[in-house]
Structures are given as C-alpha cells and as structure tokens.
Design a protein around this motif. Sequence first.
Motif, PDB file in Angstrom:
ATOM      1  N   ASP A   1     -40.032 -23.181  38.341  1.00  0.00           N
ATOM      2  CA  ASP A   1     -40.464 -24.642  38.192  1.00  0.00           C
ATOM      3  C   ASP A   1     -40.283 -25.028  39.507  1.00  0.00           C
ATOM      4  OD1 ASP A   1     -41.432 -26.784  37.060  1.00  0.00           O
ATOM      5  OD2 ASP A   1     -40.311 -26.504  35.311  1.00  0.00           O
TER       6      ASP A   1
ATOM      7  N   GLU B   1     -37.058 -19.436  27.952  1.00  0.00           N
ATOM      8  CA  GLU B   1     -36.968 -20.542  26.547  1.00  0.00           C
ATOM      9  C   GLU B   1     -38.142 -21.147  26.586  1.00  0.00           C
ATOM     10  OE1 GLU B   1     -33.040 -22.710  27.000  1.00  0.00           O
ATOM     11  OE2 GLU B   1     -32.053 -20.519  26.554  1.00  0.00           O
ATOM     12  N   ASN B   2     -39.410 -20.655  26.875  1.00  0.00           N
ATOM     13  CA  ASN B   2     -40.516 -21.403  26.541  1.00  0.00           C
ATOM     14  C   ASN B   2     -41.557 -20.600  26.006  1.00  0.00           C
ATOM     15  OD1 ASN B   2     -42.269 -20.672  29.342  1.00  0.00           O
ATOM     16  ND2 ASN B   2     -39.977 -21.421  29.844  1.00  0.00           N
ATOM     17  N   LYS B   3     -42.728 -20.990  25.600  1.00  0.00           N
ATOM     18  CA  LYS B   3     -43.705 -20.203  24.969  1.00  0.00           C
ATOM     19  C   LYS B   3     -44.569 -19.311  26.064  1.00  0.00           C
ATOM     20  CE  LYS B   3     -47.247 -23.944  24.440  1.00  0.00           C
ATOM     21  NZ  LYS B   3     -48.085 -24.573  23.237  1.00  0.00           N
TER      22      LYS B   3
END
Length: 245
Positions: A51, A43-45
């Motif tokens: 992480d 859910e990130n570009k």
Amino acid sequence: MKIDYLTLFPEMFDGVLNHSILKRAQEKGMLDVNTVNFRHFAENKHNQVDDYPFGGGQGMVLKPEPVFNAMDSIEHTEDTRVILMCPQGRPFSQQIAQELSESEHLVFICGHYEGYDERIREHLVTDEISMGDYVLTGGELPAMVMTDAVVRLLPGVLGNQQSHEDDSFQDGLLEFPQYTRPRNYKDMGVPDVLLSGNHAHIETWRHEQKILRTFEKRPDLLESYTLTDKDKDIIERYKNQLKKD
C-alpha cells in the motif's frame, strides 16, 4: 536444519534448491526447506500485500498483516532466526554464515517494492542482513545466496569436512592457489613443493601463499587478522622483491 522462505515468488527457489549441494543435503535429511507465499495471507479480497506509505513518498510499502499472518502459519520458537533481507542490514560474511549454520531454524523474509512496514522489522525480525551496498528488486536472490553459504557448512553436507575449512575468509585470509593434473600444460608447470610429498613444507607454502594473496588482493582483511612475526617477514620479503623487480 529447517529453512522457511516468506516470499511472493516461491517458484524462484525451485532451481536453486533442487540441484547440487542443496538437493543432496535434502536427500540426506540434513535440510528441510519450505516456501510460503505470503500473498495468501492478505486480509482483503484482492490479496493486496502492499500500500501507499503514510506521509507520502514514492513507491509502495509491504503491509504488515500478510507477513505477520504467514509467520504465524509456520512452527517457530524463540530460537528461530528470522532474517530480513535488507540493504540496511549487516553486510553478509563468512563469519555470519558460520554463525547461522549453528541454528536449527532459519526464516528468510523476502520483500519487494519500496520497503517494509516498520512493524515487521521491529516485532518479527531477529537479523537484518545485506548482500552489499547495492539494491536488488527483491530478497529472493540474497536468500538463495545465503542458503548456499550456510548449508555447505553443516556437518556432513560436503562429505569432506576439510573442504570448507580451507575456503577463503574461513580463517580471515584468502585461499591458497590450487593445482591439478596435468603437471605441465602449455609450458606452465606446478610449484615443485606441491610435488615433493613433504606435507610440512606444503603447509608452510600454502600459508605463505594465503598471506601474500590476501596482501595483494584484499589487504583490508589483514587489519583484523593477527599477523605473526613470520607472517610479517613474508610480507616484507615480498615487498623487497617487488622493489628489485
């Protein structure tokens, strides 16, 4: 059986799934396999799937969103077994393979990096399974090994149902010795009993060999195997013979 693999490296499965028994199982319609790259569900570009861990520490941790989203993308039911390949899980065994072979749908979650966000383990997973007391780079190789062990137990996959019933560990013992042609090779022969044609004697010999081979190589297995009085006599005679030799 349907098997889905949630993985960052779907291409790793191509060789294993497209050869030998696993390929034939698919061609017979007994196995349906699917790989899902959960990086596509980040859910990130930057399609980031890992992480830093909260609280500090070494390594990176797989984020929950990509794995949850990937799981939502495949059809599954309450009976689906969702398997987390994890060194903290139950050690894989023939008994677990037999248990999983009775399921209609398996999902393998193959992780990488330092570990998984705990919410994956708590809310998606039904089974945590380990290949042994060692750590691998990712879960793909263990998933392939487990797939091979499970699929060969499906009725009709091996052609001869008897093929896996004599396998090591299937009844708690190691397999008996096997021989084939030529009958004599470099002055090494075949036990006469196997050439006798007396099936009762052959079965007795094979059971004795299973008991002795397990006693020699994996005596720990006998701790959970119920030995008959005849089995105990076989072992005692063997021990006495070793003393004479």
